[in-house]
Design an enzyme around this catalytic site. Structure first.
Site, PDB file in Angstrom:
ATOM      1  CG  HIS A 328      50.871   8.001  13.114  1.00  0.00           C
ATOM      2  ND1 HIS A 328      51.299   9.324  13.558  1.00  0.00           N
ATOM      3  CD2 HIS A 328      51.973   7.210  13.811  1.00  0.00           C
ATOM      4  CE1 HIS A 328      52.550   9.340  14.377  1.00  0.00           C
ATOM      5  NE2 HIS A 328      52.847   8.072  14.430  1.00  0.00           N
ATOM      6  N   GLY A 329      47.821   7.526   9.777  1.00  0.00           N
ATOM      7  CA  GLY A 329      46.726   6.798   8.951  1.00  0.00           C
ATOM      8  C   GLY A 329      45.245   7.596   8.745  1.00  0.00           C
TER       9      GLY A 329
END
Length: 492
Positions: A328-329
């Site tokens: 996700h990041g």
């Protein structure tokens, strides 16, 4: 442009639609597919044309490798060579993704750990790189397994770039989409699909513009405002983000399905009332379903899945969800979020293995409460920010001893005389956030009803269209008055 922008709704989508079906009508089928590919590339380049060559290079590279894996007899006889080609191509995709998404994170951590000062030029994350990279890695693996064969570059380009899924998913499997792109049934206008598509698109637009963007105001004020949280403001902040993310992502998924249906293409369901889940495993069967499927098929099962010892199974779960969080990041907060979900799944598996059960109401409350708390780590920029909110959520004393002078001035402004009245009956913190909590209660009521897909496939057509038209008019009016924010999952 985004799905909820006037340019997309009133200009891009009609042009793509009429151009595609006009070319099909005059029997230029290949030109129709090329038109959709061109419109999808324009949709992508509209954000930043500098990254269009990156997308095109990724498509050419993966098509060439996938074609070789699926059709070359020499490579088929040399299994080691095929495995080497597959691993090399996956590594190449991951290196590309890693450079753009994780290079800065890696350098920052090296600098902190070893007290050095390496500097990288600013790297902007290409929009949708996680999604089109994962989609193509799945294609390579499926080609290696002999599960797909694609020798038509135009078909493959359409599969990767089809604009309803290009930016934020769902993550597609080649085998579930190509039969639709190749079917002659999809070439003509299908009015039933148009009505269904407009229906679910309207619901998604309303979710995004009216509900998610409203909750975003309270969520951003709490997470980005640097305030000291009391009991009620902490809960208002966490729950606002919990519902902002829900309606933002749910709205995007609805709009993606709706836009795709206009072209007679059914995208896989990616969101199925996850806040109705009674346990964490059920949640992941309902939330971002294609990502869950991807992590299961291409990470968890290859690690051994549950076909091994209990300890190894728990290890596989933890690795899968830590990496899922990292997907996700580039932030330790996403890693913490993924690890928390991995731990929860391990506990759930151990609990279920003992044959233990709990009442449904309690199961839902524990599941929803856990999800709400973990979203704090997902949204907060630092661990201190997340812990500050959590400390406020358990600060019962502040719920009873919160002075009126500590109420934010913007709350006092909108409350006016009504706030004076509420203060007679409610704790100060609750009265100051009564509008937010009222919206939260309403959101819980909406979440408990049928979801968009269930509404789309049931009920009377006239009533559905009337309701959808009303939601569309309200949402488009709001879009014209304000600027809708970018979908949250565009950041991933």
């Amino acid at each position: 442009m985004i799905f909820s922008s006037p340019m997309f709704i009133l200009l891009f989508l009609p042009i793509a639609f009429f151009g595609y079906f006009y070319l099909n009508r005059i029997r230029l089928v290949l030109a129709g597919k090329a038109w959709l590919v061109a419109m999808s590339l324009f949709f992508y380049a509209y954000w930043n044309v500098a990254y269009l060559p990156l997308l095109l290079a990724s498509i050419f590279f993966n098509f060439a490798v996938g074609t070789g894996l699926s059709m070359d007899p020499a490579l088929r006889r040399l299994r080691f060579s095929r495995r080497f080609v597959l691993l090399s191509s996956i590594i190449a995709n991951l290196v590309l993704l890693g450079y753009f998404k994780y290079a800065n994170f890696l350098i920052e951590n090296i600098n902190t750990t070893f007290n050095v000062g390496y500097i990288l030029p600013p790297i902007l994350l290409p929009l949708g790189i996680s999604f089109f990279t994962f989609t193509q890695i799945a294609y390579l693996v499926d080609s290696y397994r002999g599960e797909v064969k694609e020798y038509n570059f135009l078909n493959y380009a359409l599969f990767v770039t089809f604009f309803p899924h290009l930016i934020a998913g769902p993550i597609l499997h080649h085998r579930e989409m190509m039969s639709q792109f190749e079917s002659r049934w999809t070439l003509a206008v299908r009015y039933r699909n148009i009505l269904l598509g407009l229906f679910i698109f309207s619901i998604g637009l309303f979710k995004k513009v009216i509900i998610a963007d409203t909750f975003a105001i309270w969520a951003n004020a709490g997470f980005d405002g640097g305030i000291n949280f009391d009991f009620f403001s902490a809960w208002a902040t966490s729950l606002s983000y919990t519902f902002q993310l829900y309606f933002d992502f749910s709205g995007y998924c609805d709009m993606a399905i709706g836009a795709s249906l206009l072209f007679n293409i059914w995208l896989p369901i990616n969101f199925n009332s996850p806040y109705k889940a009674l346990d964490i495993q059920d949640f992941w069967r309902r939330w971002h379903m294609t990502l869950s499927r991807y992590l299961r098929d291409y990470l968890y099962i290859p690690l051994g899945g549950n076909r091994c010892s209990t300890v190894r199974c728990y290890f596989n779960l933890m690795v899968t969800f830590v990496l899922g969080g990292f997907w996700h990041g580039a932030s330790w907060m996403f890693i913490i979020w993924g690890a928390l979900h991995g731990i929860a799944l391990v506990i759930h598996r151990a609990w279920s293995g003992l044959g233990l059960r709990m009442p449904k109401a309690l199961a839902w409350l524990l599941t929803f409460g856990f999800i709400n708390i973990t979203w704090i780590f997902f949204r907060a920029k630092t661990l201190d920010d997340a812990l500050r909110i959590i400390r406020g959520m358990v600060d019962i004393d502040s719920a009873l001893n919160f002075p009126v002078t500590a109420v934010p001035t913007n709350n006092l402004a909108w409350g006016g005389w009504f706030l004076d009245y509420l203060l007679r009956w409610l704790p100060t913190g609750l009265a100051a956030n009564v509008l937010c909590f009222s919206a939260i209660v309403l959101a819980l009521g909406i979440v408990g009803q049928k979801n968009s897909f269930e509404l789309m496939t049931s009920g009377q057509g006239t009533a559905k269209l009337s309701g959808a038209l009303l939601l569309f008019c309200i949402a488009i009016y709001s879009v014209m008055l304000t600027t809708s924010s970018v979908f949250l999952y565009f950041n991933f």
